[in-house]
Design a protein around this motif. Structure first.
Motif, PDB file in Angstrom:
ATOM      1  N   SER A 176       0.830  -1.206   0.000  1.00 47.03           N
ATOM      2  CA  SER A 176       0.000   0.000   0.000  1.00 47.03           C
ATOM      3  C   SER A 176       0.864   1.256   0.000  1.00 47.03           C
ATOM      4  O   SER A 176       0.590   2.212  -0.718  1.00 47.03           O
ATOM      5  CB  SER A 176      -0.930  -0.003   1.207  1.00 47.03           C
ATOM      6  N   GLY A 177       1.935   1.246   0.817  1.00 45.43           N
ATOM      7  CA  GLY A 177       2.853   2.386   0.861  1.00 45.43           C
ATOM      8  C   GLY A 177       3.564   2.586  -0.461  1.00 45.43           C
ATOM      9  O   GLY A 177       3.752   3.709  -0.911  1.00 45.43           O
ATOM     10  N   ALA A 178       3.951   1.497  -1.096  1.00 43.92           N
ATOM     11  CA  ALA A 178       4.622   1.583  -2.392  1.00 43.92           C
ATOM     12  C   ALA A 178       3.667   2.112  -3.454  1.00 43.92           C
ATOM     13  O   ALA A 178       4.065   2.910  -4.314  1.00 43.92           O
ATOM     14  CB  ALA A 178       5.174   0.222  -2.800  1.00 43.92           C
ATOM     15  N   ALA A 179       2.416   1.682  -3.387  1.00 47.05           N
ATOM     16  CA  ALA A 179       1.425   2.171  -4.354  1.00 47.05           C
ATOM     17  C   ALA A 179       1.184   3.666  -4.160  1.00 47.05           C
ATOM     18  O   ALA A 179       1.079   4.415  -5.140  1.00 47.05           O
ATOM     19  CB  ALA A 179       0.124   1.400  -4.201  1.00 47.05           C
ATOM     20  N   LYS A 180       1.103   4.095  -2.902  1.00 43.10           N
ATOM     21  CA  LYS A 180       0.908   5.522  -2.631  1.00 43.10           C
ATOM     22  C   LYS A 180       2.122   6.332  -3.060  1.00 43.10           C
ATOM     23  O   LYS A 180       1.986   7.439  -3.572  1.00 43.10           O
ATOM     24  CB  LYS A 180       0.610   5.748  -1.148  1.00 43.10           C
ATOM     25  N   ARG A 181       3.310   5.781  -2.860  1.00 44.94           N
ATOM     26  CA  ARG A 181       4.522   6.477  -3.290  1.00 44.94           C
ATOM     27  C   ARG A 181       4.555   6.567  -4.815  1.00 44.94           C
ATOM     28  O   ARG A 181       4.923   7.600  -5.384  1.00 44.94           O
ATOM     29  CB  ARG A 181       5.758   5.762  -2.762  1.00 44.94           C
ATOM     30  N   GLY A 182       4.157   5.497  -5.495  1.00 45.47           N
ATOM     31  CA  GLY A 182       4.094   5.528  -6.958  1.00 45.47           C
ATOM     32  C   GLY A 182       3.094   6.552  -7.454  1.00 45.47           C
ATOM     33  O   GLY A 182       3.357   7.276  -8.415  1.00 45.47           O
ATOM     34  N   ALA A 183       1.943   6.631  -6.781  1.00 51.88           N
ATOM     35  CA  ALA A 183       0.943   7.646  -7.142  1.00 51.88           C
ATOM     36  C   ALA A 183       1.490   9.045  -6.904  1.00 51.88           C
ATOM     37  O   ALA A 183       1.212   9.967  -7.688  1.00 51.88           O
ATOM     38  CB  ALA A 183      -0.337   7.428  -6.346  1.00 51.88           C
TER      39      ALA A 183
ATOM     40  N   VAL B  19       4.638   9.965  -7.138  1.00 47.88           N
ATOM     41  CA  VAL B  19       5.604  10.245  -8.209  1.00 47.88           C
ATOM     42  C   VAL B  19       4.855  10.640  -9.487  1.00 47.88           C
ATOM     43  O   VAL B  19       5.220  11.606 -10.170  1.00 47.88           O
ATOM     44  CB  VAL B  19       6.537   9.033  -8.448  1.00 47.88           C
ATOM     45  N   VAL B  20       3.795   9.908  -9.813  1.00 44.86           N
ATOM     46  CA  VAL B  20       2.984  10.246 -10.995  1.00 44.86           C
ATOM     47  C   VAL B  20       2.364  11.628 -10.808  1.00 44.86           C
ATOM     48  O   VAL B  20       2.324  12.442 -11.740  1.00 44.86           O
ATOM     49  CB  VAL B  20       1.899   9.170 -11.241  1.00 44.86           C
ATOM     50  N   ASP B  21       1.883  11.923  -9.599  1.00 38.13           N
ATOM     51  CA  ASP B  21       1.324  13.234  -9.263  1.00 38.13           C
ATOM     52  C   ASP B  21       2.343  14.333  -9.543  1.00 38.13           C
ATOM     53  O   ASP B  21       2.020  15.359 -10.140  1.00 38.13           O
ATOM     54  CB  ASP B  21       0.901  13.247  -7.793  1.00 38.13           C
TER      55      ASP B  21
ATOM     56  N   ARG C  16       6.674  11.030   2.293  1.00 40.37           N
ATOM     57  CA  ARG C  16       5.772  10.523   3.329  1.00 40.37           C
ATOM     58  C   ARG C  16       4.456  10.139   2.669  1.00 40.37           C
ATOM     59  O   ARG C  16       3.537  10.937   2.570  1.00 40.37           O
ATOM     60  CB  ARG C  16       5.525  11.586   4.392  1.00 40.37           C
ATOM     61  N   SER C  17       4.386   8.917   2.235  1.00 43.89           N
ATOM     62  CA  SER C  17       3.230   8.470   1.457  1.00 43.89           C
ATOM     63  C   SER C  17       1.956   8.350   2.283  1.00 43.89           C
ATOM     64  O   SER C  17       0.872   8.270   1.727  1.00 43.89           O
ATOM     65  CB  SER C  17       3.537   7.142   0.774  1.00 43.89           C
ATOM     66  N   ARG C  18       2.053   8.361   3.604  1.00 47.64           N
ATOM     67  CA  ARG C  18       0.869   8.193   4.439  1.00 47.64           C
ATOM     68  C   ARG C  18       0.248   9.528   4.861  1.00 47.64           C
ATOM     69  O   ARG C  18      -0.681   9.552   5.654  1.00 47.64           O
ATOM     70  CB  ARG C  18       1.210   7.360   5.658  1.00 47.64           C
ATOM     71  N   ALA C  19       0.745  10.635   4.351  1.00 44.53           N
ATOM     72  CA  ALA C  19       0.200  11.951   4.706  1.00 44.53           C
ATOM     73  C   ALA C  19      -1.201  12.100   4.125  1.00 44.53           C
ATOM     74  O   ALA C  19      -1.411  11.868   2.930  1.00 44.53           O
ATOM     75  CB  ALA C  19       1.116  13.047   4.188  1.00 44.53           C
ATOM     76  N   HIS C  20      -2.162  12.466   4.962  1.00 39.92           N
ATOM     77  CA  HIS C  20      -3.547  12.572   4.504  1.00 39.92           C
ATOM     78  C   HIS C  20      -4.036  14.021   4.491  1.00 39.92           C
ATOM     79  O   HIS C  20      -4.736  14.422   3.555  1.00 39.92           O
ATOM     80  CB  HIS C  20      -4.478  11.723   5.376  1.00 39.92           C
ATOM     81  N   ALA C  21      -3.717  14.785   5.505  1.00 43.24           N
ATOM     82  CA  ALA C  21      -4.220  16.161   5.597  1.00 43.24           C
ATOM     83  C   ALA C  21      -3.728  17.009   4.429  1.00 43.24           C
ATOM     84  O   ALA C  21      -4.492  17.792   3.855  1.00 43.24           O
ATOM     85  CB  ALA C  21      -3.806  16.787   6.926  1.00 43.24           C
ATOM     86  N   SER C  22      -2.468  16.832   4.039  1.00 43.77           N
ATOM     87  CA  SER C  22      -1.940  17.620   2.922  1.00 43.77           C
ATOM     88  C   SER C  22      -2.557  17.198   1.589  1.00 43.77           C
ATOM     89  O   SER C  22      -2.703  18.016   0.683  1.00 43.77           O
ATOM     90  CB  SER C  22      -0.419  17.500   2.863  1.00 43.77           C
TER      91      SER C  22
ATOM     92  N   LEU D 152      -8.696  13.153  -9.159  1.00 43.68           N
ATOM     93  CA  LEU D 152      -9.155  11.770  -9.023  1.00 43.68           C
ATOM     94  C   LEU D 152      -8.097  10.884  -8.376  1.00 43.68           C
ATOM     95  O   LEU D 152      -8.416  10.043  -7.531  1.00 43.68           O
ATOM     96  CB  LEU D 152      -9.563  11.216 -10.391  1.00 43.68           C
ATOM     97  N   MET D 153      -6.845  11.064  -8.757  1.00 41.43           N
ATOM     98  CA  MET D 153      -5.769  10.272  -8.150  1.00 41.43           C
ATOM     99  C   MET D 153      -5.655  10.542  -6.654  1.00 41.43           C
ATOM    100  O   MET D 153      -5.476   9.616  -5.866  1.00 41.43           O
ATOM    101  CB  MET D 153      -4.426  10.595  -8.824  1.00 41.43           C
ATOM    102  N   SER D 154      -5.747  11.803  -6.272  1.00 38.63           N
ATOM    103  CA  SER D 154      -5.663  12.142  -4.846  1.00 38.63           C
ATOM    104  C   SER D 154      -6.835  11.548  -4.082  1.00 38.63           C
ATOM    105  O   SER D 154      -6.662  11.049  -2.966  1.00 38.63           O
ATOM    106  CB  SER D 154      -5.630  13.647  -4.657  1.00 38.63           C
ATOM    107  N   ALA D 155      -8.004  11.588  -4.682  1.00 34.49           N
ATOM    108  CA  ALA D 155      -9.180  11.020  -4.020  1.00 34.49           C
ATOM    109  C   ALA D 155      -9.052   9.511  -3.844  1.00 34.49           C
ATOM    110  O   ALA D 155      -9.382   8.958  -2.789  1.00 34.49           O
ATOM    111  CB  ALA D 155     -10.448  11.367  -4.797  1.00 34.49           C
ATOM    112  N   VAL D 156      -8.565   8.835  -4.882  1.00 37.34           N
ATOM    113  CA  VAL D 156      -8.382   7.389  -4.795  1.00 37.34           C
ATOM    114  C   VAL D 156      -7.312   7.048  -3.759  1.00 37.34           C
ATOM    115  O   VAL D 156      -7.481   6.121  -2.952  1.00 37.34           O
ATOM    116  CB  VAL D 156      -8.027   6.800  -6.185  1.00 37.34           C
TER     117      VAL D 156
END
Length: 186
Positions: free
Chosen positions: A18-25, A27-29, A100-106, A177-181
């Motif tokens: 999950s962390g790797a997927a968020k980090r990949g997202a 990078v794409v962002d 920090r792939s787990r950051a939610h508020a930002s 959409l990516m941020s929401a997902v």
């Protein structure tokens, strides 16, 4: 129930994936934001430097077409410039999300401001698109003549500028959409 940062029933490998997927997202962002900066800044520069002068009957009488003759084009340049500046500033948060792939508020802050910038950019591009349509087609009922037969260079540049801006609009939609997902996959 959470214990030590892990949800009950999840394994360490699932959290790592999950962390790797968020980090990949993230990078794409980042790369999508860079592309959107190029598109909006290019659109603002292309529209802001657009002008063409044509001779009338003599050398001394000339017709001029310039972007600031129409307020919609000025709004377009300002909107694209503001969105470009925002995107440059948002790169810092995008880099933060890579680290920090787990950051939610930002991410919520980015969704909020991305949506506002999407609205501004859509308004500017839509207003300019209406005038570009009139420049190409005209409107005989209101005696507005198509000017693109005479001002070819002017019309090509303003049309190209719109393409860049509408491309940035699509990128902003994808970013939202990516941020929401990413947020929905806690």
């Amino acid at each position: 129930m959470k214990g030590g940062g892990l949800e009950m029933g999840t394994t360490t490998s699932e959290v790592a994936k999950s962390g790797a997927a968020k980090r990949g997202a993230a990078v794409v962002d980042f790369f999508l934001r860079v592309i959107a900066i190029i598109a909006t800044l290019g659109s603002a520069i292309a529209m802001g430097t657009t002008n063409q002068t044509l001779p009338f009957f003599t050398q001394f009488i000339r017709f001029r077409a310039k972007y600031d003759d129409l307020p919609m084009f000025t709004f377009f340049v300002v909107a694209n410039s503001l969105v470009s500046a925002y995107l440059v500033l948002s790169l810092a948060l995008s880099i933060f999300h890579i680290m920090r792939s787990r950051a939610h508020a930002s991410r919520i802050v980015l969704i909020f401001f991305d949506t506002g910038m999407l609205a501004l950019l859509t308004a500017g591009a839509s207003a300019a698109a209406a005038i570009v349509y009139l420049a190409h087609k005209g409107n005989t009922r209101t005696n507005w003549f198509a000017i693109c037969q005479q001002f070819n260079s002017f019309c090509e540049r303003i049309s190209g500028s719109l393409i860049g801006s509408f491309g940035a609009i699509l990128i902003l939609v994808v970013l939202i959409l990516m941020s929401a997902v990413t947020l929905s996959r806690r």
